[in-house]
Write an enzyme that holds these catalytic residues in place. Structure first.
Site, PDB file in Angstrom:
ATOM      1  N   GLU A 155     -11.010   4.300 -14.246  1.00 27.49           N
ATOM      2  CA  GLU A 155     -10.825   3.625 -15.603  1.00 27.49           C
ATOM      3  C   GLU A 155     -10.188   4.294 -16.523  1.00 27.49           C
ATOM      4  O   GLU A 155      -9.711   5.518 -16.385  1.00 27.49           O
ATOM      5  CB  GLU A 155     -12.320   4.019 -16.199  1.00 27.49           C
ATOM      6  CG  GLU A 155     -13.539   3.232 -15.714  1.00 27.49           C
ATOM      7  CD  GLU A 155     -14.987   3.437 -16.357  1.00 27.49           C
ATOM      8  OE1 GLU A 155     -14.933   3.902 -17.256  1.00 27.49           O
ATOM      9  OE2 GLU A 155     -16.060   2.841 -15.431  1.00 27.49           O
ATOM     10  N   ASP A 194      -2.835 -20.391 -20.895  1.00 30.21           N
ATOM     11  CA  ASP A 194      -3.293 -20.080 -19.370  1.00 30.21           C
ATOM     12  C   ASP A 194      -2.625 -20.870 -18.387  1.00 30.21           C
ATOM     13  O   ASP A 194      -2.693 -21.824 -18.138  1.00 30.21           O
ATOM     14  CB  ASP A 194      -4.998 -20.794 -19.617  1.00 30.21           C
ATOM     15  CG  ASP A 194      -5.666 -20.243 -18.312  1.00 30.21           C
ATOM     16  OD1 ASP A 194      -4.941 -20.087 -17.218  1.00 30.21           O
ATOM     17  OD2 ASP A 194      -6.670 -20.380 -18.149  1.00 30.21           O
ATOM     18  N   TYR A 203     -12.034   5.054  -8.375  1.00 26.99           N
ATOM     19  CA  TYR A 203     -12.387   4.817  -9.701  1.00 26.99           C
ATOM     20  C   TYR A 203     -11.184   5.188 -10.617  1.00 26.99           C
ATOM     21  O   TYR A 203     -10.731   6.175 -10.255  1.00 26.99           O
ATOM     22  CB  TYR A 203     -13.656   5.493 -10.194  1.00 26.99           C
ATOM     23  CG  TYR A 203     -14.691   4.576 -10.685  1.00 26.99           C
ATOM     24  CD1 TYR A 203     -14.618   3.696 -11.390  1.00 26.99           C
ATOM     25  CD2 TYR A 203     -16.084   4.948  -9.916  1.00 26.99           C
ATOM     26  CE1 TYR A 203     -15.714   2.821 -11.590  1.00 26.99           C
ATOM     27  CE2 TYR A 203     -16.926   4.070 -10.270  1.00 26.99           C
ATOM     28  CZ  TYR A 203     -16.874   3.142 -11.182  1.00 26.99           C
ATOM     29  OH  TYR A 203     -17.919   2.155 -11.318  1.00 26.99           O
ATOM     30  N   THR A 238      -4.476 -16.347 -13.313  1.00 26.65           N
ATOM     31  CA  THR A 238      -4.927 -15.791 -12.070  1.00 26.65           C
ATOM     32  C   THR A 238      -3.895 -15.576 -11.367  1.00 26.65           C
ATOM     33  O   THR A 238      -2.564 -15.851 -11.607  1.00 26.65           O
ATOM     34  CB  THR A 238      -5.939 -16.858 -11.525  1.00 26.65           C
ATOM     35  OG1 THR A 238      -5.109 -17.923 -11.322  1.00 26.65           O
ATOM     36  CG2 THR A 238      -7.077 -17.193 -12.295  1.00 26.65           C
ATOM     37  N   LYS A 278      -3.754 -18.584  -7.178  1.00 27.37           N
ATOM     38  CA  LYS A 278      -3.263 -20.136  -7.018  1.00 27.37           C
ATOM     39  C   LYS A 278      -1.898 -20.097  -6.285  1.00 27.37           C
ATOM     40  O   LYS A 278      -1.585 -19.616  -5.181  1.00 27.37           O
ATOM     41  CB  LYS A 278      -3.575 -20.647  -8.218  1.00 27.37           C
ATOM     42  CG  LYS A 278      -5.169 -20.679  -8.603  1.00 27.37           C
ATOM     43  CD  LYS A 278      -5.295 -21.470  -9.857  1.00 27.37           C
ATOM     44  CE  LYS A 278      -6.675 -21.486 -10.245  1.00 27.37           C
ATOM     45  NZ  LYS A 278      -7.117 -20.333 -11.088  1.00 27.37           N
ATOM     46  N   ARG A 304      -7.633 -12.779  -5.214  1.00 22.93           N
ATOM     47  CA  ARG A 304      -8.377 -13.287  -6.278  1.00 22.93           C
ATOM     48  C   ARG A 304      -8.332 -12.483  -7.503  1.00 22.93           C
ATOM     49  O   ARG A 304      -8.811 -11.339  -7.054  1.00 22.93           O
ATOM     50  CB  ARG A 304      -9.791 -13.599  -6.007  1.00 22.93           C
ATOM     51  CG  ARG A 304      -9.727 -14.389  -4.636  1.00 22.93           C
ATOM     52  CD  ARG A 304     -11.032 -15.130  -4.490  1.00 22.93           C
ATOM     53  NE  ARG A 304     -11.671 -15.852  -5.666  1.00 22.93           N
ATOM     54  CZ  ARG A 304     -11.109 -17.241  -5.885  1.00 22.93           C
ATOM     55  NH1 ARG A 304     -10.594 -17.715  -4.846  1.00 22.93           N
ATOM     56  NH2 ARG A 304     -11.537 -17.969  -6.867  1.00 22.93           N
TER      57      ARG A 304
END
Ligand code: DSN
Length: 418
Positions: free
Chosen positions: A56, A200, A54, A226, A229, A235
């Site tokens: 954060e 984008d 974790y 992203t 691609k 991903r």
């Protein structure tokens, strides 16, 4: 640990699924334009022990202890993203492209504000204002599209709409538009409307990194993407922005929208970004483009109409109307033939999104496997033969056998079990 290890090895159901997916990826022609195959280094990073951590917050500002390596990791990924795209600021935490877009929108808009995006049926993305997406539900979405005669973005109409609507945000970028987008025209429209320009670049990120597609970074206040691609990472998503938007973006990603970042995926992003900084990444991107151009030529020669007549990028969009088949039928037939692709709306399509009149094919994944232009001739022949055989399962099965034999000439993850 030993008992969980024993349980893991006894999990035959899961192992069969994992092995099945690896087999599918190996034995099929992967032509979904938004997919790719990561390197084994990226895969290893994604499967690393960072999945346990974790973190954060942001480097040196975490809400958990034990983050010294997480801090180094995230700083490394950020530095690589900034270097690769020449950006003033990068946030590598978004879990996906939708999260990246959400963070970008919320950083500069309030609910109800006007947003001008590309019509999804003309190639735009779901998160650029479609009514079924958060973007169309939270913001007041308006759309520009392509010209009916050329199927190229109607930049004059974009500028007219921008002046009339005065949107808070104009978003550029598409998921099935096969031509280069003129970001200067978008900047001009945004300036006339006093709007923030968000680009984008998810589909083009790899080509932008290689200098083979115009970079949106000098033109847009915020660029989202992203990583999986053409950029060939895990991903995930990321945001680049000008320094003045850095705090707003960071605050929206965390704590605005997400909790703990996926540190194993950030490790994989760092690995992929390093690969994209290597000179041979440019060769890879060049080959993607050559392969797409060759595929386009071969399809046109076989009598298929391509939206805009061809492609400048890694994908082609086939208009199937003259063949009297739908995108849905085409996708199903290709699946039976061992070719993975997706149905896609074409501009001014009369079919529903679940049916469509188009088929989108991309070359990024096949290029990763090592296919060159001559191989694309064979691929195009597999595709066109399958499209001529949609009602002939025996023939589709025979094509599938040929496709499998063909794929085995291009080994994928040779050392991997699953
Ligand atoms: N769903 C992706 C695509 O296939 O283009 C975009 O998010």
């Amino acid at each position: 640990m030993s008992s969980s290890k024993r349980d893991y090895h006894a999990d035959n159901q899961l192992e069969a699924i994992l092995a099945g997916e690896l087999g599918r990826q190996r034995d099929n022609l992967e032509m979904i334009a938004s997919e790719n195959f990561v390197s084994e280094r990226v895969l290893r990073a994604a499967a690393s022990v960072f999945t346990n951590k974790y973190a954060e917050g942001y480097p040196d500002r975490r809400y958990y202890g034990g983050c010294e390596f997480a801090d180094r990791l995230e700083s490394l990924a950020v530095a690589r993203a900034r270097k690769l795209f020449g950006a003033e600021h990068a946030n590598v935490q978004p879990h996906c492209g939708s999260s990246a877009n959400m963070a970008a929108f919320f950083a500069v808009m309030k609910p109800g504000d006007p947003l001008l995006g590309m019509d999804m049926s003309h190639g735009g993305h779901l998160t650029h204002g479609a009514p079924v997406s958060f973007s169309g539900k939270v913001f007041k979405a308006y759309f520009y599209g392509v010209r009916r005669d050329t199927e190229i973005i109607d930049y004059d109409e974009l500028t007219r709409l921008a002046e009339e609507i005065r949107p808070k945000v104009i978003v550029a970028g598409a998921s099935s538009y096969p031509r280069i987008i003129d970001f200067e025209r978008f900047r001009e429209a945004a300036d006339r409307a006093g709007a923030v320009l968000i680009v984008d670049m998810a589909h083009y990120a790899g080509m932008v990194a290689a200098g083979l597609y115009p970079s949106p970074v000098p033109h847009a206040e915020i660029v989202t993407s992203t990583t999986h691609k053409t950029l060939r990472g895990p991903r995930g998503g990321f945001v680049l922005c000008r320094r003045t938007f850095a705090k707003a973006i960071d605050d929206e990603v965390f704590p605005g929208l997400q909790g703990g970042p996926l540190m194993h995926i950030i490790a994989a992003k760092a690995a992929a970004l390093a690969e994209a900084l290597e000179p041979d990444f440019i060769d890879y991107q060049r080959q993607i483009l050559r392969n797409a151009a060759r595929l386009a030529t071969r399809l046109v020669d076989a009598g298929y109409r391509l939206v805009t007549g061809g492609t400048d990028i890694h994908l082609v969009l086939i208009d199937l109307r003259s063949k009297n088949i739908t995108g849905q039928q085409a996708e199903a037939a290709l699946d039976k033939a061992g070719i993975t692709a997706n149905k896609n709306s074409i501009p001014f399509d009369r079919e529903r999104y679940t049916v469509t009149s188009g088929l989108r094919l991309g070359t990024a994944a096949l290029t990763t496997r090592g296919l060159g232009e001559c191989d694309m001739d064979e691929v195009a022949d597999f595709v066109t033969t399958a499209l001529q055989s949609i009602d002939d399962d025996t023939r589709l099965r025979r094509i599938r056998e040929q496709v499998t034999a063909f794929c085995r000439k291009f080994p994928l993850y040779p050392g991997l079990d699953f």
